[in-house]
Design an enzyme around this catalytic site. Structure first.
Site, PDB file in Angstrom:
ATOM      1  CG  ASN A  75      26.029  -4.251   0.516  1.00 33.13           C
ATOM      2  OD1 ASN A  75      26.623  -4.630  -0.494  1.00 33.13           O
ATOM      3  ND2 ASN A  75      24.751  -3.886   0.482  1.00 33.13           N
ATOM      4  NE  ARG A  86      28.770  -9.011  -1.013  1.00 34.82           N
ATOM      5  CZ  ARG A  86      28.106  -7.895  -1.282  1.00 34.82           C
ATOM      6  NH1 ARG A  86      28.489  -6.748  -0.737  1.00 34.82           N
ATOM      7  NH2 ARG A  86      27.036  -7.919  -2.056  1.00 34.82           N
ATOM      8  CG  ASP A  97      21.049  -1.603  -4.130  1.00 33.57           C
ATOM      9  OD1 ASP A  97      21.803  -1.316  -3.190  1.00 33.57           O
ATOM     10  OD2 ASP A  97      21.370  -2.422  -5.016  1.00 33.57           O
ATOM     11  CG  ASN A 127      21.819  -2.051  -0.178  1.00 32.79           C
ATOM     12  OD1 ASN A 127      22.896  -1.635  -0.626  1.00 32.79           O
ATOM     13  ND2 ASN A 127      21.262  -3.162  -0.623  1.00 32.79           N
ATOM     14  CD  GLU A 139      25.557  -0.860  -4.521  1.00 29.18           C
ATOM     15  OE1 GLU A 139      25.585   0.363  -4.248  1.00 29.18           O
ATOM     16  OE2 GLU A 139      24.566  -1.575  -4.290  1.00 29.18           O
TER      17      GLU A 139
END
Length: 283
Positions: free
Chosen positions: A98, A96, A194, A144, A16
């Site tokens: 991102n 968590r 995303d 995202n 990512e």
């Protein structure tokens, strides 16, 4: 123009967040679930890997050197001498970090999500260098891609399960957002949006998870380019290289019963366009 090449052959579980660091001439990227921060120097091919103590959702350069990390339990600072300290520590069980992005004013916009991706379990927060934190968007699912228009007056944002790329008005005076509306919707069967990046023409490039592609949308929301890739789980994209003309693309292997040979690799499309220089975090 749309031919990809392999920048780094890897087997990242959840690659990512590609980010070009002009101060070092390196690309930063991460493997969230392996808790790894990667660097890649395209001029020499040199790579480094750093393991973090918990899952890492994003890493960005800091204005004074070092890195800011969006981690499972909050946002931390890594100094040039490798000293770590928390800027904001807020552990939430089952949640968590991102994706994250640095705004034109140097603030960090950091997203969170629940591991089970429950609707409303994530947030998007704005953090400044003095450690102040404001939750800008509560009740998101999978926070995202975030990015800004060339003039800094629009902010683009993706909450992946909505299948939309949204756009806000962004105030350069106080960093506030308003006027949320859809820029583009991803049709059924084309995957989920995303990560994103914005180019010098104001077009928005969107990685498609389970779509095996990166798409470019014009500022009016028109789809005008698609880059098809050899692995379905395409996670994020960013322009890099000394002229910001190469599009770097991260991918993932997680959840694939039969991953392709390039699932988890860092890909590159040379000469894809012209990126925008990204500000470093002011903290």
């Amino acid at each position: 123009m749309t031919a990809y090449e392999v920048a780094v052959r890897a087997e990242a579980t959840l690659g990512e967040g590609p980010t070009w660091d002009p101060a070092t001439g390196r690309l930063l990227w991460i493997d969230i679930l392996a808790s790894r921060v990667h660097t890649y120097d395209p001029s020499s091919g040199r790579r480094t890997v750093r393991t973090t103590e918990q899952h890492v959702g994003a890493v960005k350069p800091r204005a004074g050197g070092g890195l800011v990390l969006n981690l499972r339990d909050g946002v931390g600072l890594l100094d040039p001498d490798d000293t770590f300290r928390w800027l904001h520590h807020e552990p939430v069980p089952g949640r968590r970090a991102n994706d994250a992005a640095v705004a034109p004013d140097g603030s960090l916009w950091a997203g969170t999500m629940r591991y089970d991706e429950a609707p409303g379990g994530g947030t998007l927060s704005r953090l400044t260098g003095d450690g102040s934190v404001e939750v800008v968007l509560p009740d998101v699912a999978v926070s995202n891609g975030t990015g800004w228009s060339p003039d800094g007056r629009l902010m683009y944002y993706i909450d992946s399960p909505t299948r939309r790329v949204d756009v806000f008005d962004w105030s350069p005076d106080d960093g506030r957002i308003s006027g949320r509306r859809p820029l583009a919707e991803i049709e059924e069967g084309a995957g989920f949006p995303d990560g994103l990046t914005v180019d010098a023409d104001g077009c928005v490039w969107v990685a498609l998870w389970d779509g095996g592609a990166v798409r470019r949308y014009t500022p009016s929301g028109h789809l005008d380019r698609t880059i098809t890739l050899p692995t379905p789980r395409v996670t994020a994209c960013a322009f890099g290289g000394p002229d910001l003309t190469d599009l770097y693309i991260t991918t993932a292997r997680v959840g694939l019963t039969a991953p392709s040979p390039l699932s988890g690799s860092l890909l590159r499309v040379p000469g894809a366009g012209k990126g925008l220089p990204h500000p470093a975090f002011s903290g």
